[in-house]
Design a protein around this motif. Structure first.
Motif, PDB file in Angstrom:
ATOM      1  N   ILE A  34       0.832  -1.209   0.000  1.00 55.57           N
ATOM      2  CA  ILE A  34       0.000   0.000   0.000  1.00 55.57           C
ATOM      3  C   ILE A  34       0.864   1.255   0.000  1.00 55.57           C
ATOM      4  O   ILE A  34       0.465   2.304  -0.507  1.00 55.57           O
ATOM      5  N   GLY A  35       2.088   1.131   0.539  1.00 51.82           N
ATOM      6  CA  GLY A  35       3.010   2.267   0.517  1.00 51.82           C
ATOM      7  C   GLY A  35       3.521   2.603  -0.875  1.00 51.82           C
ATOM      8  O   GLY A  35       4.135   3.654  -1.083  1.00 51.82           O
ATOM      9  N   SER A  36       3.257   1.711  -1.827  1.00 50.61           N
ATOM     10  CA  SER A  36       3.709   1.945  -3.203  1.00 50.61           C
ATOM     11  C   SER A  36       2.619   2.551  -4.088  1.00 50.61           C
ATOM     12  O   SER A  36       2.905   2.992  -5.199  1.00 50.61           O
ATOM     13  N   ARG A  37       1.389   2.569  -3.615  1.00 46.36           N
ATOM     14  CA  ARG A  37       0.271   2.916  -4.498  1.00 46.36           C
ATOM     15  C   ARG A  37       0.272   4.378  -4.937  1.00 46.36           C
ATOM     16  O   ARG A  37      -0.115   4.690  -6.065  1.00 46.36           O
ATOM     17  N   ALA A  38       0.679   5.282  -4.049  1.00 45.57           N
ATOM     18  CA  ALA A  38       0.728   6.698  -4.438  1.00 45.57           C
ATOM     19  C   ALA A  38       1.753   6.918  -5.547  1.00 45.57           C
ATOM     20  O   ALA A  38       1.565   7.776  -6.420  1.00 45.57           O
ATOM     21  N   SER A  39       2.828   6.126  -5.529  1.00 44.44           N
ATOM     22  CA  SER A  39       3.871   6.280  -6.551  1.00 44.44           C
ATOM     23  C   SER A  39       3.399   5.801  -7.916  1.00 44.44           C
ATOM     24  O   SER A  39       3.625   6.470  -8.933  1.00 44.44           O
ATOM     25  N   ILE A  40       2.725   4.646  -7.962  1.00 44.15           N
ATOM     26  CA  ILE A  40       2.219   4.182  -9.255  1.00 44.15           C
ATOM     27  C   ILE A  40       1.110   5.105  -9.750  1.00 44.15           C
ATOM     28  O   ILE A  40       0.971   5.344 -10.959  1.00 44.15           O
ATOM     29  N   SER A  41       0.348   5.679  -8.835  1.00 44.37           N
ATOM     30  CA  SER A  41      -0.680   6.636  -9.228  1.00 44.37           C
ATOM     31  C   SER A  41      -0.053   7.861  -9.886  1.00 44.37           C
ATOM     32  O   SER A  41      -0.557   8.364 -10.899  1.00 44.37           O
ATOM     33  N   ALA A  42       1.067   8.341  -9.316  1.00 43.10           N
ATOM     34  CA  ALA A  42       1.775   9.494  -9.906  1.00 43.10           C
ATOM     35  C   ALA A  42       2.282   9.163 -11.302  1.00 43.10           C
ATOM     36  O   ALA A  42       2.219   9.998 -12.216  1.00 43.10           O
TER      37      ALA A  42
END
Length: 223
Positions: A100-108
């Motif tokens: 879940i800590g990676s989701r903001a990065s893939i969203s960007a």
């Protein structure tokens, strides 16, 4: 408030906080997540994903406490299996924190114009992080199997009907809700695991409050 209720509340709080964070990270009014891939993240603002990121990461730290609650509730049927459920569930949620800590990065990444370089990064993300999601799903399955088996033995602190509210069955129910009532299901699907554990911990806390189980210490060990 005894340890059964307190740890159950911590698990319930985890499901609410992580569920809120994941909803901010994943909700798409067009329900494009059903098609697979990461296209559903296009158009999600960075402020929203940043808030969702921190809620998801810090909220998930409470889930292992909730797993300890399940261990206490299942323990009378089999200490070894109940403790295995605690370990398996906790490991799954620790892996889930990374995911879940990676989701903001893939969203960007999904907000950028499509290119060969971006596609390569997305493919690498898919390998590294979506694999972790499969681990979370497997640990949830194994936890659920132990949950069902021990409850049906009839020696836990749960009534037998609680076996029908195992996490994996509730996750399946979320998908069925999406198929039957898409306008409702599109709100549930992106956070199905958290919805499942919200129901599990809500019912479990109610059972603990009603039955008032206690932890006894014998020679310094929890019995």
């Amino acid at each position: 408030m005894n340890v059964f209720v307190l740890t159950g509340i911590m698990g319930l709080l985890a499901s609410v906080v992580v569920g809120t964070g994941e909803y901010l990270l994943h909700y798409d009014p067009l329900a494009r997540f059903a098609a697979g891939g990461f296209g559903f993240m296009q158009g999600i603002g960075t402020d929203r994903t940043t808030i969702g990121h921190f809620l998801g990461v810090f909220g998930a730290l409470l889930y292992p406490i909730g797993c300890y609650h399940l261990y206490l509730m299942l323990k009378p049927a089999s200490n070894k299996l109940a403790f295995s459920a605690f370990i398996i569930g906790s490991m799954g949620f620790m892996v889930g924190v990374v995911w879940i800590g990676s989701r903001a990065s893939i969203s960007a990444l999904m907000q950028l114009p499509e290119s060969a370089e971006i596609d390569a990064l997305v493919a690498l993300y898919d390998l590294r992080y979506e694999t972790l999601l499969q681990v979370v799903r497997l640990t949830t399955l194994f936890l659920s199997i132990i949950f069902i088996v021990l409850i049906l033995k009839g020696k836990t602190h749960y009534p037998k009907w609680m076996a029908f509210f195992s996490p994996i069955l509730l996750i399946v129910a979320s998908f069925l809700v999406y198929l039957a009532v898409p306008q409702l299901g599109k709100h549930v699907m992106p956070i199905a695991l958290n919805v499942a554990f919200f129901i599990v911990f809500s019912l479990s806390v109610l059972v603990a409050l009603k039955n008032k189980p206690r932890v006894c210490l014998v020679d310094g060990e929890v019995k």
